[in-house]
Write a protein that holds these residues in place. Structure first.
Motif, mmCIF file in Angstrom:
data_model
loop_
_atom_site.group_PDB
_atom_site.id
_atom_site.type_symbol
_atom_site.label_atom_id
_atom_site.label_comp_id
_atom_site.label_asym_id
_atom_site.label_seq_id
_atom_site.Cartn_x
_atom_site.Cartn_y
_atom_site.Cartn_z
ATOM 1 N N HIS A 27 37.149 43.484 45.859
ATOM 2 C CA HIS A 27 37.355 42.063 46.137
ATOM 3 C C HIS A 27 36.531 41.258 45.139
ATOM 4 C CE1 HIS A 27 36.855 38.452 49.049
ATOM 5 N NE2 HIS A 27 37.882 38.265 48.239
ATOM 6 N N THR A 28 37.205 40.460 44.314
ATOM 7 C CA THR A 28 36.541 39.707 43.247
ATOM 8 C C THR A 28 36.967 38.244 43.307
ATOM 9 O OG1 THR A 28 38.319 40.402 41.735
ATOM 10 C CG2 THR A 28 36.265 41.667 41.678
ATOM 11 N N PRO A 29 36.536 37.510 44.322
ATOM 12 C CA PRO A 29 36.958 36.110 44.467
ATOM 13 C C PRO A 29 36.456 35.237 43.325
ATOM 14 C CG PRO A 29 35.153 36.600 45.965
ATOM 15 C CD PRO A 29 35.581 37.912 45.371
ATOM 16 N N ALA B 262 41.262 37.155 45.485
ATOM 17 C CA ALA B 262 41.521 37.924 44.270
ATOM 18 C C ALA B 262 40.877 39.308 44.356
ATOM 19 C CB ALA B 262 41.003 37.178 43.048
ATOM 20 N N VAL B 263 41.604 40.309 43.891
ATOM 21 C CA VAL B 263 41.085 41.674 43.844
ATOM 22 C C VAL B 263 41.376 42.284 42.480
ATOM 23 C CG1 VAL B 263 41.446 42.008 46.337
ATOM 24 C CG2 VAL B 263 43.186 42.824 44.714
ATOM 25 N N CYS B 264 40.588 43.300 42.145
ATOM 26 C CA CYS B 264 40.868 44.187 41.031
ATOM 27 C C CYS B 264 41.082 45.588 41.597
ATOM 28 C CB CYS B 264 39.726 44.196 40.027
ATOM 29 S SG CYS B 264 39.376 42.603 39.249
ATOM 30 N N LEU B 265 41.759 46.425 40.836
ATOM 31 C CA LEU B 265 42.000 47.813 41.239
ATOM 32 C C LEU B 265 41.361 48.727 40.203
ATOM 33 C CD1 LEU B 265 45.774 47.520 42.211
ATOM 34 C CD2 LEU B 265 43.812 47.445 43.755
ATOM 35 N N HIS B 266 40.480 49.606 40.661
ATOM 36 C CA HIS B 266 39.721 50.470 39.763
ATOM 37 C C HIS B 266 40.161 51.915 39.948
ATOM 38 C CE1 HIS B 266 35.668 52.397 38.515
ATOM 39 N NE2 HIS B 266 36.429 52.206 37.461
ATOM 40 N N ALA B 267 40.676 52.511 38.869
ATOM 41 C CA ALA B 267 41.004 53.928 38.837
ATOM 42 C C ALA B 267 39.867 54.630 38.102
ATOM 43 C CB ALA B 267 42.342 54.168 38.152
ATOM 44 N N ALA B 268 38.834 55.030 38.846
ATOM 45 C CA ALA B 268 37.594 55.508 38.228
ATOM 46 C C ALA B 268 37.815 56.758 37.386
ATOM 47 C CB ALA B 268 36.546 55.765 39.311
ATOM 48 N N ASP B 269 38.583 57.713 37.899
ATOM 49 C CA ASP B 269 38.769 58.968 37.175
ATOM 50 C C ASP B 269 39.516 58.767 35.864
ATOM 51 O OD1 ASP B 269 37.451 60.274 39.189
ATOM 52 O OD2 ASP B 269 39.261 61.050 40.150
ATOM 53 N N GLN B 270 40.328 57.738 35.797
ATOM 54 C CA GLN B 270 41.083 57.437 34.587
ATOM 55 C C GLN B 270 40.363 56.439 33.681
ATOM 56 O OE1 GLN B 270 42.506 57.677 37.705
ATOM 57 N NE2 GLN B 270 43.230 59.711 37.129
ATOM 58 N N THR C 220 39.499 28.614 36.530
ATOM 59 C CA THR C 220 38.951 28.179 37.816
ATOM 60 C C THR C 220 39.025 26.664 37.979
ATOM 61 O OG1 THR C 220 36.723 28.167 36.857
ATOM 62 C CG2 THR C 220 37.388 30.145 38.053
ATOM 63 N N GLY C 221 39.958 26.032 37.285
ATOM 64 C CA GLY C 221 40.023 24.583 37.327
ATOM 65 C C GLY C 221 40.975 24.025 38.362
ATOM 66 N N ARG C 222 41.548 24.869 39.195
ATOM 67 C CA ARG C 222 42.544 24.388 40.164
ATOM 68 C C ARG C 222 42.095 24.694 41.582
ATOM 69 N NH1 ARG C 222 45.669 26.781 35.870
ATOM 70 N NH2 ARG C 222 46.326 25.094 34.488
ATOM 71 N N SER C 223 42.895 24.280 42.543
ATOM 72 C CA SER C 223 42.526 24.417 43.954
ATOM 73 C C SER C 223 42.202 25.862 44.317
ATOM 74 C CB SER C 223 43.662 23.915 44.842
ATOM 75 O OG SER C 223 43.871 22.530 44.664
ATOM 76 N N TYR C 224 41.255 26.004 45.233
ATOM 77 C CA TYR C 224 40.860 27.288 45.811
ATOM 78 C C TYR C 224 40.199 28.214 44.797
ATOM 79 C CZ TYR C 224 44.401 25.406 48.946
ATOM 80 O OH TYR C 224 45.148 24.571 49.742
ATOM 81 N N SER C 225 39.660 27.671 43.705
ATOM 82 C CA SER C 225 38.990 28.495 42.709
ATOM 83 C C SER C 225 37.562 27.999 42.498
ATOM 84 C CB SER C 225 39.757 28.486 41.389
ATOM 85 O OG SER C 225 39.753 27.188 40.814
ATOM 86 N N SER C 226 36.728 28.861 41.910
ATOM 87 C CA SER C 226 35.318 28.513 41.699
ATOM 88 C C SER C 226 34.780 29.274 40.504
ATOM 89 C CB SER C 226 34.489 28.866 42.939
ATOM 90 O OG SER C 226 33.111 28.885 42.640
ATOM 91 N N PHE C 227 34.276 28.551 39.509
ATOM 92 C CA PHE C 227 33.687 29.199 38.338
ATOM 93 C C PHE C 227 32.462 30.025 38.722
ATOM 94 C CE2 PHE C 227 30.609 29.320 34.855
ATOM 95 C CZ PHE C 227 31.382 29.923 33.871
ATOM 96 N N GLU C 228 31.576 29.458 39.529
ATOM 97 C CA GLU C 228 30.367 30.177 39.915
ATOM 98 C C GLU C 228 30.712 31.477 40.633
ATOM 99 O OE1 GLU C 228 30.926 26.969 40.419
ATOM 100 O OE2 GLU C 228 29.439 26.088 39.049
ATOM 101 N N THR C 229 31.742 31.420 41.484
ATOM 102 C CA THR C 229 32.125 32.612 42.245
ATOM 103 C C THR C 229 32.741 33.668 41.352
ATOM 104 O OG1 THR C 229 32.490 31.246 44.205
ATOM 105 C CG2 THR C 229 33.449 33.445 44.224
ATOM 106 N N ILE C 230 33.594 33.284 40.406
ATOM 107 C CA ILE C 230 34.217 34.293 39.551
ATOM 108 C C ILE C 230 33.178 34.956 38.653
ATOM 109 C CG2 ILE C 230 34.918 32.907 37.523
ATOM 110 C CD1 ILE C 230 37.631 34.312 37.650
#
Length: 206
Positions: free
Chosen positions: A121-123, A129-137, A154-164
């Motif tokens: 989870h990478t808000p 927002a999420v990322c998917l990590h394939a560690a073995d690959q 991060t300039g639009r609604s529901y986004s945050s520069f500090e959070t990303i």
């Protein structure tokens, strides 16, 4: 096995609309795949899947350009749609409450074709927002959280520069620097290449 389909359409939010090209990723083997971000053209994505079973349609976030083919692709393939529930408000802007998805959870592992995709989870770009990590690959599918050259917008609604920035610093830059980053738009990069830009991002954000 990693396949990519590039689809074209529009992204709309906050009263604006922009032309975009999206990377749609298919991860798996000769028998089954997971689709990451069903954008714009369900038929083209289903064609690339071929006769393989689509185990899941995973949405890295719910901006319309990443989900607008998800419902149709689910109809074509019978696959469940997966999304982090923190993006419910964005999901309903596209589908309302009528189209259901199965919630993603941070730390969940999605197995497909001998690969394990871990949900991170990478808000910031959006709340869910999420990322998917394939560690073995040694591969990360970053959606719109991390691009070649910097973080997602991060300039639009529901986004945050500090959070990303916090998400990238805490969840992504701890991955091995050689990790290949396959993004939601544009060219791929690596964790090491983007880690070198962190100071520049922080300077631009303040």
């Amino acid at each position: 096995m990693i396949d990519r389909v590039i689809t074209s359409g529009t992204f709309s939010l906050d009263g604006g609309t922009w032309e975009v090209d999206n990377n749609v990723w298919l991860i798996g083997d000769a028998r089954e795949v997971v689709v990451v971000d069903a954008a714009h053209d369900a038929e083209a994505i289903a064609e690339r899947a071929g006769g393989r079973r689509v185990k899941a349609i995973v949405c890295t976030h719910a901006h319309n350009d990443h989900i607008n083919a998800a419902a149709r692709l689910a109809e074509l393939t019978g696959a469940p749609i997966r999304l982090h529930p923190a993006d419910q408000v964005l999901w309903e802007q596209v589908y309302g409450p009528e189209v259901a998805y199965t919630p993603l959870a941070d730390g969940e592992r999605i197995p497909v074709g001998g690969v394990a995709l871990e949900v991170l989870h990478t808000p910031g770009h959006s709340p869910g927002a999420v990322c998917l990590h394939a560690a073995d690959q040694g591969v990360l599918f970053s959606g719109d959280t991390l691009f070649k050259g910097g973080p997602g917008a991060t300039g639009r609604s529901y986004s945050s520069f500090e959070t990303i920035i916090e998400s990238i610093a805490e969840r992504l830059l701890s991955l091995p620097p050689e990790t290949v980053v396959h993004t939601g738009h544009g060219d791929s990069t690596s964790i090491g290449a983007e880690a070198s830009h962190l100071g520049d991002w922080l300077a631009r954000g303040h």
